[in-house]
Design a protein around this motif. Structure first.
Motif, PDB file in Angstrom:
ATOM      1  N   UNK B  12       0.831  -1.201   0.000  1.00  9.79           N
ATOM      2  CA  UNK B  12       0.000   0.000   0.000  1.00  9.79           C
ATOM      3  C   UNK B  12       0.867   1.253   0.000  1.00  9.79           C
ATOM      4  N   UNK B  13       1.954   1.213   0.793  1.00 12.86           N
ATOM      5  CA  UNK B  13       2.839   2.386   0.875  1.00 12.86           C
ATOM      6  C   UNK B  13       3.516   2.670  -0.458  1.00 12.86           C
ATOM      7  N   UNK B  14       3.795   1.608  -1.204  1.00  9.17           N
ATOM      8  CA  UNK B  14       4.470   1.754  -2.500  1.00  9.17           C
ATOM      9  C   UNK B  14       3.685   2.697  -3.419  1.00  9.17           C
ATOM     10  N   UNK B  15       2.367   2.693  -3.278  1.00 10.81           N
ATOM     11  CA  UNK B  15       1.534   3.593  -4.082  1.00 10.81           C
ATOM     12  C   UNK B  15       1.142   4.842  -3.314  1.00 10.81           C
ATOM     13  N   UNK B  16       0.912   4.669  -1.997  1.00  8.59           N
ATOM     14  CA  UNK B  16       0.430   5.810  -1.201  1.00  8.59           C
ATOM     15  C   UNK B  16       1.468   6.932  -1.154  1.00  8.59           C
ATOM     16  N   UNK B  17       2.750   6.564  -1.075  1.00 13.66           N
ATOM     17  CA  UNK B  17       3.787   7.600  -0.940  1.00 13.66           C
ATOM     18  C   UNK B  17       3.865   8.478  -2.197  1.00 13.66           C
ATOM     19  N   UNK B  18       4.039   7.883  -3.412  1.00 13.94           N
ATOM     20  CA  UNK B  18       4.063   8.777  -4.583  1.00 13.94           C
ATOM     21  C   UNK B  18       2.728   9.479  -4.833  1.00 13.94           C
ATOM     22  N   UNK B  19       1.611   8.837  -4.431  1.00  9.95           N
ATOM     23  CA  UNK B  19       0.311   9.493  -4.625  1.00  9.95           C
ATOM     24  C   UNK B  19       0.190  10.710  -3.712  1.00  9.95           C
ATOM     25  N   UNK B  20       0.634  10.536  -2.461  1.00 14.63           N
ATOM     26  CA  UNK B  20       0.649  11.666  -1.535  1.00 14.63           C
ATOM     27  C   UNK B  20       1.557  12.765  -2.089  1.00 14.63           C
ATOM     28  N   UNK B  21       2.716  12.329  -2.596  1.00 11.17           N
ATOM     29  CA  UNK B  21       3.657  13.288  -3.175  1.00 11.17           C
ATOM     30  C   UNK B  21       3.037  14.048  -4.329  1.00 11.17           C
ATOM     31  N   UNK B  22       2.324  13.322  -5.191  1.00 10.90           N
ATOM     32  CA  UNK B  22       1.730  13.955  -6.379  1.00 10.90           C
ATOM     33  C   UNK B  22       0.734  15.031  -5.989  1.00 10.90           C
ATOM     34  N   UNK B  23      -0.129  14.728  -5.027  1.00  8.52           N
ATOM     35  CA  UNK B  23      -1.199  15.676  -4.702  1.00  8.52           C
ATOM     36  C   UNK B  23      -0.725  16.818  -3.801  1.00  8.52           C
ATOM     37  N   UNK B  40      10.067  16.294  -3.559  1.00  6.78           N
ATOM     38  CA  UNK B  40       9.867  15.248  -4.573  1.00  6.78           C
ATOM     39  C   UNK B  40      11.010  14.222  -4.545  1.00  6.78           C
ATOM     40  N   UNK B  41      12.207  14.696  -4.222  1.00  5.54           N
ATOM     41  CA  UNK B  41      13.333  13.756  -4.105  1.00  5.54           C
ATOM     42  C   UNK B  41      13.117  12.812  -2.923  1.00  5.54           C
ATOM     43  N   UNK B  42      12.650  13.384  -1.802  1.00  2.00           N
ATOM     44  CA  UNK B  42      12.375  12.552  -0.623  1.00  2.00           C
ATOM     45  C   UNK B  42      11.286  11.526  -0.918  1.00  2.00           C
ATOM     46  N   UNK B  43      10.261  11.966  -1.633  1.00  2.00           N
ATOM     47  CA  UNK B  43       9.152  11.058  -1.974  1.00  2.00           C
ATOM     48  C   UNK B  43       9.662   9.886  -2.815  1.00  2.00           C
ATOM     49  N   UNK B  46      11.883   7.600  -0.747  1.00  2.00           N
ATOM     50  CA  UNK B  46      11.075   6.762   0.156  1.00  2.00           C
ATOM     51  C   UNK B  46      10.376   5.653  -0.629  1.00  2.00           C
ATOM     52  N   UNK B  47       9.894   5.985  -1.830  1.00  4.16           N
ATOM     53  CA  UNK B  47       9.239   4.977  -2.679  1.00  4.16           C
ATOM     54  C   UNK B  47      10.220   3.870  -3.035  1.00  4.16           C
TER      55      UNK B  47
END
Lengths: 114, 525
Positions: B12-23, B40-43, B46-47
């Motif tokens: 779930x985190x694999x998608x939640x992290x970049x999705x959170x980053x995107x929004x 964005x680099x941190x996101x 972390x991904x």
């Protein structure tokens, strides 16, 4: 040790580390041969100036062989192929869609019949 | 949050992290470019960390199942569901983990590179938001175990990709390329959706494992197979459905082109997942295998021959991307063609598949690297026209070295990674059909010839007056290219370790349809 750095390909093998060792040895031999050669070369002297039978050197931009001049013979030899394949890349979206649907129809027939 | 909790929720985190980053990126962008870039680099870092943790878990403990909305991630079958996994389930086997790992590595390198390469452009908040959404689409496609969910991520992938292709809106051709990509992707997406509806209508399920366990290979299943297969093959750029690739790849910013290669490979993953896991031995594997092989050979040959006369460096590289996809299709196609014969699978089928899958990660690395070097050239000279370039080896030495590494790798020259995977393909495919192996080798020679031309045109020759002021690109761009170049070298020098750790488990997982089904349904069928 050797087996851990060797890629097994089913029917053969490939050992990049050994290849690199051999390559480095070949480089060292080449360097030794080069070092034994003519030693009077001096960088940034008249020695490095191009000599064109006494003619003046053309502008730098004129002597560079551009991409368009490369592989002319290859494309000329295959002009029968290129004259058919290049025009298929029309850049028109309708053609892209038609190719896509045509391939799907063809595969559907093959899979449906077989 | 401790490490166990992160690993437990990694899918779930694999998608939640970049999705959170995107929004959040457009919001954080209000605080300034430096803060946004760091964010964005941190996101992406972390991904990538989550992808590695997830891969480690898969490789040590086996397939990871994550059921959204359940009280525990492994509860795939609710008591009142009649034995049907009705929730969205992520099924991360070694093949999925392999795809997630290399996608996140390339994603991070591209993000790092973009910090500088996009610094002169406007609309960067949107750029980074869309780039992260594209990563969500890619990672979702390769980890989900649900057909409808796969379609959703395919759409996210397509829409974010199309918007990024058209990112340079000031150029009409970029918008045109984005529109072409969007329309073809939408058409493909609609066919995928229609195929899913056909499967759902027959089997009352959307879960891949559940459908696979009930698969009858009826006439409707054949129609669904062809729709899924052709739509995803088109998205991966297989000839003769490749026409969009040179348009889109050449018009997108180079950083985006590098990640579009990975996006295309997510579709290729879809082709393989559909063939091996959804249909498996129920389908006519010899026929489908040969269709994949023919598409592969066409892609290899047409791709490379169309690349040779190109004058736009990115258009040339785009045709090479088509050509290299052909190798992957050839390797895995041979594996599928002999899937029903354990003897032939052991003799050469599995090695052919391993070669094809190894080539996926190798291609993502060296083609990503090559597109980034093309971007570096464009960044400093403002042109992609090979007829106008020359002599840059005097001023851009590091970029030239990175280009040489990528070019030798794509041409299959030892000791770089492209050679290792191509050797596996040559030797195994030769046992299947020598003519196919010979074609593959000829295509490699033509690839080398093509990149000799590019190398000469860009870097060789005297220092040209118009590029007298050109200097090496800034450090972040060099580091982005350097990460990929290092991986190209390491994967080439230690191929057996990569094959043992990543490729063989991925191939075994792809072939093991029963294991995939059992991991979700617990042995029920």
């Amino acid at each position: 040790m050797i087996s851990s750095i060797t890629l097994e390909t089913g029917t053969g093998f490939w050992s990049p580390v050994l290849w690199i060792v051999a390559f480095v040895i070949a480089l060292i031999i080449a360097y030794i041969i080069w070092a034994l050669g003519e030693s009077s070369y001096r960088k940034d002297t008249r020695q490095v100036k191009p000599y064109l039978s006494g003619n003046p050197e053309p502008a730098k931009g004129d002597v560079h062989v551009r991409a368009g001049n490369l592989y002319w013979g290859f494309t000329e030899a295959l002009k029968g192929y290129y004259s058919r394949v290049v025009p298929l890349h029309t850049g028109i979206l309708n053609d892209y869609v038609l190719w896509f649907l045509a391939v799907m129809a063809l595969v559907l027939v093959i899979v449906g019949v077989v | 949050m401790n490490a166990d909790l992160i690993i437990q929720n990694a899918p779930a985190l694999l998608l939640a992290i970049p999705m959170l980053g995107a929004f959040t990126t457009p919001l954080i962008g209000k605080a300034g470019a430096a803060v946004r870039n760091l964010w964005v680099l941190l996101v992406m870092a972390a991904t990538a960390v989550v992808a590695f943790l997830l891969a480690g878990e898969v490789l040590t403990a086996g397939t990871v199942i994550y059921t959204f909305g359940a009280s525990a991630p492994g509860l795939t079958l609710p008591l009142d569901s009649g034995g049907i996994p009705i929730r969205i389930i992520f099924t991360v086997d070694a093949m999925s983990a392999f795809m997630a790992v290399f996608a996140s590595i390339v994603g991070f390198a591209v993000m790092l590179y973009s910090i500088t390469s996009q610094s002169r452009n406007s609309g960067q908040d949107g750029y980074y938001a869309l780039l992260q959404l594209l990563m969500v689409g890619i990672l979702g496609m390769v980890t989900t175990g649900d057909m409808f969910n796969f379609f959703v991520f395919l759409e996210i992938n397509s829409l974010a990709g199309a918007a990024l292709v058209a990112y340079r809106v000031d150029r009409g051709v970029a918008v045109e390329a984005g529109l072409k990509y969007a329309i073809l992707s939408t058409l493909g997406g609609l066919l995928v959706l229609f195929a899913i509806a056909l499967l759902y209508g027959q089997y009352d399920a959307l879960n891949i494992a559940m459908i696979a366990s009930r698969m009858q290979f009826s006439f409707l299943d054949k129609i669904a197979l062809v729709m899924l297969f052709i739509a995803l093959a088109m998205k991966s750029g297989a000839v003769p459905m490749h026409f969009w690739t040179p348009d889109a790849y050449s018009m997108a910013p180079s950083s985006i082109t590098a990640i579009l290669v990975v996006a295309s490979q997510a579709s290729l993953y879809g082709v393989f997942r559909i063939a091996f896991t959804l249909y498996g031995l129920t389908l006519d594997y010899a026929t489908i295998g040969w269709i994949i092989i023919i598409l592969g050979v066409l892609s290899m040959f047409v791709g490379v021959t169309m690349a040779i006369p190109q004058k736009d460096v990115k258009r040339l590289m785009a045709y090479h991307a088509v050509s290299q996809t052909g190798y992957m299709l050839l390797g895995v196609g041979v594996g599928l063609a002999v899937l029903g014969s354990p003897e032939l699978m052991e003799q050469y089928g599995q090695v052919a598949m391993e070669g094809g899958i190894f080539h996926i990660i190798n291609h993502a690395m060296y083609k990503g690297l090559l597109f980034l070097t093309a971007g570096a050239i464009f960044y400093q000279t403002g042109t992609r026209n090979l007829n106008k370039l020359g002599g840059l080896g005097h001023s851009m030495k590091l970029t030239m070295i990175f280009f040489i590494i990528g070019a030798l790798a794509i041409a299959g020259i030892p000791p770089f990674n492209g050679f290792a995977s191509k050797l596996m393909i040559y030797e195994s495919v030769f046992l299947f059909n020598p003519i196919l192996a010979i074609i593959a080798m000829v295509v490699s020679i033509l690839t080398l010839a093509s990149f000799v031309k590019v190398f000469h045109s860009i870097f060789m020759g005297p220092r040209l007056p118009e590029y007298g002021e050109v200097r090496e690109v800034p450090l972040p761009m060099l580091v982005g290219m350097g990460i990929l170049a290092l991986l190209v070298v390491l994967f080439g020098v230690f191929p057996q370790q990569v094959v043992d750790i990543l490729i063989t488990p991925a191939t075994t997982a792809l072939i093991d349809q029963g294991g995939y089904i059992a991991s979700v349904l617990g042995g029920a069928s």
